[in-house]
Scaffold this active site. Sequence first.
Site, PDB file in Angstrom:
ATOM      1  N   TRP A 106       0.833  -1.208   0.000  1.00 28.97           N
ATOM      2  CA  TRP A 106       0.000   0.000   0.000  1.00 28.97           C
ATOM      3  C   TRP A 106       0.866   1.255   0.000  1.00 28.97           C
ATOM      4  CZ3 TRP A 106      -4.366  -1.094  -1.900  1.00 28.97           C
ATOM      5  CH2 TRP A 106      -5.053  -2.263  -1.554  1.00 28.97           C
ATOM      6  N   ASP A 176      -1.771   6.649   6.207  1.00 29.25           N
ATOM      7  CA  ASP A 176      -2.820   5.742   5.752  1.00 29.25           C
ATOM      8  C   ASP A 176      -3.105   4.807   6.916  1.00 29.25           C
ATOM      9  OD1 ASP A 176      -4.398   3.772   4.664  1.00 29.25           O
ATOM     10  OD2 ASP A 176      -3.032   3.235   3.042  1.00 29.25           O
ATOM     11  N   LYS A 200     -12.382  -1.874   6.904  1.00 29.55           N
ATOM     12  CA  LYS A 200     -11.692  -2.763   7.835  1.00 29.55           C
ATOM     13  C   LYS A 200     -12.233  -2.588   9.260  1.00 29.55           C
ATOM     14  CE  LYS A 200      -8.660  -3.131   4.290  1.00 29.55           C
ATOM     15  NZ  LYS A 200      -7.989  -2.244   3.351  1.00 29.55           N
TER      16      LYS A 200
HETATM   17  C1  LIG Z   1      -7.344  -1.867   2.185  1.00 35.22           C
HETATM   18  C2  LIG Z   1      -6.286  -0.859   2.187  1.00 35.22           C
HETATM   19  C3  LIG Z   1      -6.172   0.116   1.183  1.00 35.22           C
HETATM   20  C4  LIG Z   1      -7.090   0.156  -0.011  1.00 35.22           C
HETATM   21  O1  LIG Z   1      -8.316   0.672   0.341  1.00 35.22           O
HETATM   22  P1  LIG Z   1      -9.452   0.950  -0.749  1.00 35.22           P
HETATM   23  O2  LIG Z   1     -10.510   1.563   0.121  1.00 35.22           O
HETATM   24  O3  LIG Z   1      -9.832  -0.353  -1.347  1.00 35.22           O
HETATM   25  O4  LIG Z   1      -8.916   1.903  -1.747  1.00 35.22           O
HETATM   26  C5  LIG Z   1      -5.179   1.054   1.302  1.00 35.22           C
HETATM   27  N1  LIG Z   1      -4.308   1.045   2.328  1.00 35.22           N
HETATM   28  C6  LIG Z   1      -4.376   0.116   3.295  1.00 35.22           C
HETATM   29  C7  LIG Z   1      -3.396   0.155   4.415  1.00 35.22           C
HETATM   30  C8  LIG Z   1      -5.354  -0.859   3.261  1.00 35.22           C
HETATM   31  O5  LIG Z   1      -5.433  -1.793   4.227  1.00 35.22           O
END
Ligand SMILES: *Cc1c(COP(=O)(O)O)cnc(C)c1O
Length: 365
Positions: A106, A176, A200
């Site tokens: 990511w 993030d 999540k």
């Molecule tokens: C799941 C995830 C993403 C992607 O998220 P989307 O909402 O599908 O764009 C980005 N960064 C992390 C750390 C994730 O766990």
Amino acid sequence: MNSTITRAFNFNAGPSALPLEVLEKAQQELINYNNAGMSIMEMSHRSKDYDEVHNEAIARLKALYAIPDNYEVLFLQGGASLQFTMVPMNFLKEGQRASYVLTGSWSEKALKEALLFGKTAEAASSKENKYRNIPTLNEIQFDQTDAYVHITSNNTIYGTQWKEFPHTGEVPLVADMSSDILSKPVDISKFGLIYAGAQKNLGPSGVTVVIIRKDLLEKANKNIPTMLKYTTHADSNSLYNTPPTFGIYMLGEVLKWVEAQGGLEGIEKNNEAKAKLIYDVIDQSNGFYKGHAELSSRSLMNITFRVADEELEKQFLVEAKEAGFVGLNGHRSVGGCRASTYNAVPVEACQALTNFMIEFQKKHQ
Ligand SMILES: *Cc1c(COP(=O)(O)O)cnc(C)c1O
């Protein structure tokens, strides 16, 4: 009230488990929300009922994290992936540089988007170590002139998590937090901007939470598309266009549930206990199971491991599935096994998994 429906042992990495209580409440209110004769999904996003849901969700998130007054909470769309773009589009001006700490796939994706807008640098990387660790704070390099420093607080695929955050001084720290938001107390004042897709720990997919320091809004680029400007959404309380109303309603209910678990401190204790159950089995297996992450970087949200014997690993995943465990396959890019123990995964599910792992080892070693 309890559901008579059997609930799976859901270890999905995302979208992932939601609290049963929240689902039941949503089910009750689905047809007739607050005597409006319709669900929250069917009413105007300018209605009084929706307005309360929207503002309460913002207020609850602010209260849970004790978010200081100089921050805004925004509800956006496009997932965390659009934030990979929006962050540099808003804050990486021509001639400037942004620094990214690479701790997994990511972060790599976030960096790739920034390259479209300006100069970038690797503040640190654990790629050579197969992303088994989070770099130590003194390994992280950046300049005081950088537009921002970007980190991924929890690495969903590799199963590592930051335990303390870098002090970046005047340089905004951007995180993030998609896969560990709301899992433990965090001092928001350390960050310039935090973003997280909801699917999540926050609710269903479709809403993205952004927590942004107000002074950054003033500094943001002005010549970018309206919908991609943080200021557009901050100026209109995230109601510039139709927000994902049902997702925000669900987020509000999840926030109430977190309050009932004793807030972020309570949730953190639960998460520590749940993860410990599974890590203990790995650590006491004499190498039958092998954790991917280094001990000091282990995630409380995504427990990544291998069964040392490759053939047995396949069998482990097949038997686990037959026994009712869902989502234990590692990410398609790395393989192996992964148990995602997000907030809403009950301790009973983790206990059941540890029992299964112990039994499997006894049977096969
Ligand atoms: C799941 C995830 C993403 C992607 O998220 P989307 O909402 O599908 O764009 C980005 N960064 C992390 C750390 C994730 O766990």
